[in-house]
Write a protein that holds these residues in place. Sequence first.
Motif, PDB file in Angstrom:
ATOM      1  N   ILE A  24       0.840  -1.197   0.000  1.00 48.52           N
ATOM      2  CA  ILE A  24       0.000   0.000   0.000  1.00 48.52           C
ATOM      3  C   ILE A  24       0.875   1.246   0.000  1.00 48.52           C
ATOM      4  O   ILE A  24       0.636   2.186  -0.764  1.00 48.52           O
ATOM      5  CB  ILE A  24      -0.957  -0.006   1.204  1.00 48.52           C
ATOM      6  N   THR A  25       1.907   1.244   0.833  1.00 45.63           N
ATOM      7  CA  THR A  25       2.817   2.386   0.927  1.00 45.63           C
ATOM      8  C   THR A  25       3.559   2.602  -0.391  1.00 45.63           C
ATOM      9  O   THR A  25       3.661   3.736  -0.877  1.00 45.63           O
ATOM     10  CB  THR A  25       3.810   2.177   2.076  1.00 45.63           C
ATOM     11  N   ALA A  26       4.071   1.530  -0.968  1.00 42.23           N
ATOM     12  CA  ALA A  26       4.793   1.647  -2.241  1.00 42.23           C
ATOM     13  C   ALA A  26       3.861   2.113  -3.362  1.00 42.23           C
ATOM     14  O   ALA A  26       4.233   2.965  -4.175  1.00 42.23           O
ATOM     15  CB  ALA A  26       5.440   0.317  -2.606  1.00 42.23           C
ATOM     16  N   PHE A  27       2.641   1.575  -3.377  1.00 43.56           N
ATOM     17  CA  PHE A  27       1.681   1.963  -4.405  1.00 43.56           C
ATOM     18  C   PHE A  27       1.339   3.445  -4.275  1.00 43.56           C
ATOM     19  O   PHE A  27       1.280   4.170  -5.277  1.00 43.56           O
ATOM     20  CB  PHE A  27       0.417   1.098  -4.312  1.00 43.56           C
ATOM     21  N   ALA A  28       1.140   3.909  -3.048  1.00 41.37           N
ATOM     22  CA  ALA A  28       0.837   5.330  -2.825  1.00 41.37           C
ATOM     23  C   ALA A  28       2.011   6.201  -3.250  1.00 41.37           C
ATOM     24  O   ALA A  28       1.821   7.260  -3.867  1.00 41.37           O
ATOM     25  CB  ALA A  28       0.494   5.569  -1.365  1.00 41.37           C
ATOM     26  N   GLY A  29       3.216   5.776  -2.948  1.00 40.16           N
ATOM     27  CA  GLY A  29       4.402   6.528  -3.362  1.00 40.16           C
ATOM     28  C   GLY A  29       4.495   6.646  -4.873  1.00 40.16           C
ATOM     29  O   GLY A  29       4.815   7.715  -5.411  1.00 40.16           O
ATOM     30  N   LEU A  30       4.188   5.552  -5.555  1.00 42.55           N
ATOM     31  CA  LEU A  30       4.204   5.599  -7.022  1.00 42.55           C
ATOM     32  C   LEU A  30       3.073   6.464  -7.568  1.00 42.55           C
ATOM     33  O   LEU A  30       3.223   7.088  -8.620  1.00 42.55           O
ATOM     34  CB  LEU A  30       4.127   4.186  -7.597  1.00 42.55           C
ATOM     35  N   ALA A  31       1.958   6.521  -6.849  1.00 45.84           N
ATOM     36  CA  ALA A  31       0.862   7.398  -7.273  1.00 45.84           C
ATOM     37  C   ALA A  31       1.297   8.864  -7.192  1.00 45.84           C
ATOM     38  O   ALA A  31       0.993   9.654  -8.087  1.00 45.84           O
ATOM     39  CB  ALA A  31      -0.376   7.161  -6.413  1.00 45.84           C
ATOM     40  N   PHE A  32       2.016   9.205  -6.132  1.00 50.15           N
ATOM     41  CA  PHE A  32       2.535  10.576  -6.016  1.00 50.15           C
ATOM     42  C   PHE A  32       3.560  10.855  -7.112  1.00 50.15           C
ATOM     43  O   PHE A  32       3.588  11.945  -7.675  1.00 50.15           O
ATOM     44  CB  PHE A  32       3.156  10.820  -4.646  1.00 50.15           C
ATOM     45  N   ALA A  33       4.401   9.882  -7.415  1.00 48.75           N
ATOM     46  CA  ALA A  33       5.387  10.049  -8.486  1.00 48.75           C
ATOM     47  C   ALA A  33       4.681  10.256  -9.817  1.00 48.75           C
ATOM     48  O   ALA A  33       5.081  11.111 -10.613  1.00 48.75           O
ATOM     49  CB  ALA A  33       6.299   8.826  -8.551  1.00 48.75           C
ATOM     50  N   ASP A  34       3.619   9.499 -10.036  1.00 46.83           N
ATOM     51  CA  ASP A  34       2.837   9.644 -11.266  1.00 46.83           C
ATOM     52  C   ASP A  34       2.231  11.040 -11.357  1.00 46.83           C
ATOM     53  O   ASP A  34       2.244  11.671 -12.415  1.00 46.83           O
ATOM     54  CB  ASP A  34       1.751   8.572 -11.317  1.00 46.83           C
ATOM     55  N   PHE A  35       1.730  11.523 -10.243  1.00 50.25           N
ATOM     56  CA  PHE A  35       1.159  12.872 -10.185  1.00 50.25           C
ATOM     57  C   PHE A  35       2.209  13.925 -10.539  1.00 50.25           C
ATOM     58  O   PHE A  35       1.904  14.935 -11.166  1.00 50.25           O
ATOM     59  CB  PHE A  35       0.587  13.129  -8.788  1.00 50.25           C
ATOM     60  N   ALA A  36       3.459  13.653 -10.139  1.00 49.82           N
ATOM     61  CA  ALA A  36       4.565  14.571 -10.416  1.00 49.82           C
ATOM     62  C   ALA A  36       5.186  14.320 -11.791  1.00 49.82           C
ATOM     63  O   ALA A  36       6.238  14.850 -12.111  1.00 49.82           O
ATOM     64  CB  ALA A  36       5.635  14.436  -9.342  1.00 49.82           C
ATOM     65  N   LYS A  37       4.500  13.492 -12.604  1.00 52.08           N
ATOM     66  CA  LYS A  37       4.942  13.184 -13.965  1.00 52.08           C
ATOM     67  C   LYS A  37       6.260  12.404 -13.999  1.00 52.08           C
ATOM     68  O   LYS A  37       7.063  12.553 -14.911  1.00 52.08           O
ATOM     69  CB  LYS A  37       5.070  14.451 -14.807  1.00 52.08           C
ATOM     70  N   VAL A  38       6.494  11.564 -12.974  1.00 49.45           N
ATOM     71  CA  VAL A  38       7.651  10.686 -12.938  1.00 49.45           C
ATOM     72  C   VAL A  38       7.160   9.283 -13.269  1.00 49.45           C
ATOM     73  O   VAL A  38       6.398   8.692 -12.507  1.00 49.45           O
ATOM     74  CB  VAL A  38       8.333  10.703 -11.544  1.00 49.45           C
TER      75      VAL A  38
END
Length: 62
Positions: A24-38
């Motif tokens: 869950i933590t890793a998925f959320a982190g990747l969601a934030f990265a996606d939001f930041a266009k990473v």
Amino acid sequence: MTYLNGVLAENDYVAGDGFSSADITAFAGLAFADFAKVDIPQSLQHLQAWRVKVSERPSIAG
């Protein structure tokens, strides 16, 4: 991301064989990265596959 890809090359989930709060933590982190266009690099195939698998879980997919 490279570290997680290596972990997922040997495990079904971030902390082993079962879905956990680590996923869950890793998925959320990747969601934030996606939001930041990473984006996840295409070379990180295990991480890419894990993200698809986790995103299809009913608790995440909605």
